[in-house]
Scaffold this active site. Structure first.
Site, PDB file in Angstrom:
ATOM      1  N   SER A 172       0.819  -1.217   0.000  1.00 46.01           N
ATOM      2  CA  SER A 172       0.000   0.000   0.000  1.00 46.01           C
ATOM      3  C   SER A 172       0.849   1.262   0.000  1.00 46.01           C
ATOM      4  O   SER A 172       0.335   2.360  -0.259  1.00 46.01           O
ATOM      5  CB  SER A 172      -0.936   0.009   1.210  1.00 46.01           C
ATOM      6  N   LYS A 192       8.362  -1.273  -5.649  1.00 48.37           N
ATOM      7  CA  LYS A 192       7.086  -1.966  -5.837  1.00 48.37           C
ATOM      8  C   LYS A 192       6.316  -1.410  -7.043  1.00 48.37           C
ATOM      9  O   LYS A 192       5.649  -2.158  -7.770  1.00 48.37           O
ATOM     10  CB  LYS A 192       6.244  -1.872  -4.565  1.00 48.37           C
TER      11      LYS A 192
END
Length: 313
Positions: A109, A141
């Site tokens: 996240s 990421k």
């Protein structure tokens, strides 16, 4: 996936990878391929290429990563960027070269902008500045997401991505200098209880809000996506519910049975003010989490007690 399909779980000894292995075996998948980091250095392109050529996995769960909490992310910025870029690039490229049928890449996240609107929707990616303390990890990421998209668009690979919220559960990292907030709190309160301490110090103001998902729920979501999802857009995985760090600390304190007081160290960083995932996309697909935070904490603490010597060694 067929029951006899060969499935490579990258990072099988970590919290997420071990949960994936438990889930797959519970569903009757036993042709699992795993390697420890000492057996296969995922940062080594040649070693990863040789491994894929030899094993020829049909499906890949990419859960391997260098991870840590706010302190580790901020100190080891080069390693968090370099190691994670190499791991994901090597695996994704080898998966393409060896015609892997489907790959699921797991992100985080933290890919979202620090001040993005809440809850966080998938389309908010790259819409603003990242949180500075974990920017290198977030960039790695994001690169993984874009690699999956690029190999899909250029070569037709069925590579998908999922972005889990904050995780907890068995096999977590309880090392205080490198762990995330929840395992750090469990260890702090546990040791304070054993030592008879009157006060436990907690970082920051306690005001940031975070969402927490049990690792077994994440594994169930990943299995669901591998079976049912083939689109390009990555998918958020979470509960859609959050708590303040202050509320979390009180809950962990109650779970552990520590009877002292909390002291907030205002000199330490809070990180992103809030990170709540919009999980409407995966819920509309038919998946929803099962573990409530209070119940999950009890199970996690019991696992910590059973494996305390190993976890803290």
């Amino acid at each position: 996936m067929e029951k006899n399909a060969s499935i490579y779980v990258a990072g099988h000894r970590g919290m997420v990878g071990s949960a994936l292995v438990r889930k797959l075996r519970a569903e009757g998948f036993n042709n699992l391929i795993v390697r420890t980091s000492s057996e296969l250095d995922l940062r080594n392109q040649r070693a990863v290429a040789d491994f894929f050529e030899e094993e020829r996995p049909e499906y890949v769960f990419l859960a391997a990563a260098k991870v840590g909490g706010i302190l580790a992310n901020n100190i080891y910025r080069a390693e968090f960027l370099y190691d994670n870029l190499l791991i994901e690039a090597n695996i994704i490229h080898s998966a393409y070269q060896n015609s892997v049928r489907k790959l699921l890449f797991l992100g985080s996240s933290c890919i979202y902008p620090k001040l993005a609107p809440q809850p966080l929707k998938e389309e908010y990616l790259l819409s603003g500045y990242l949180e500075a303390t974990n920017e290198p990890y977030a960039i790695a990421k994001i690169a993984g997401i874009k690699l999956c998209e690029a190999y899909r668009n250029q070569y037709g690979c069925n590579f998908i991505s999922a972005m889990p919220t904050n995780l907890y559960g068995p096999n977590d990292n309880y090392e205080l200098q490198g762990s995330h907030v929840l395992p750090a709190l469990i260890r702090k309160f546990h040791e304070a209880k054993l030592n008879g301490d009157a006060v436990v110090e907690v970082w920051g103001t306690g005001s940031p809000k975070r969402e927490f998902l049990h690792a077994d729920d994440l594994a169930a979501a990943c299995f669901f996506l591998m079976e049912n999802y083939d689109d390009e857009l990555f998918v958020n995985i979470g509960t859609g519910e959050d708590v303040s760090i202050r509320e979390l600390a009180e809950l962990v304190k109650e779970t552990v049975g520590f009877e002292g007081d909390l002291q907030w160290d205002l000199s330490k960083p809070d990180g992103t003010p809030r990170k709540l995932m919009d999980v409407s996309r995966i819920q509309n697909l038919g998946w929803k989490h099962e573990t409530q935070l209070k119940d999950g904490l009890k199970r996690t603490y019991q696992d910590f007690l059973v494996n305390e010597v190993q976890l803290l060694s």
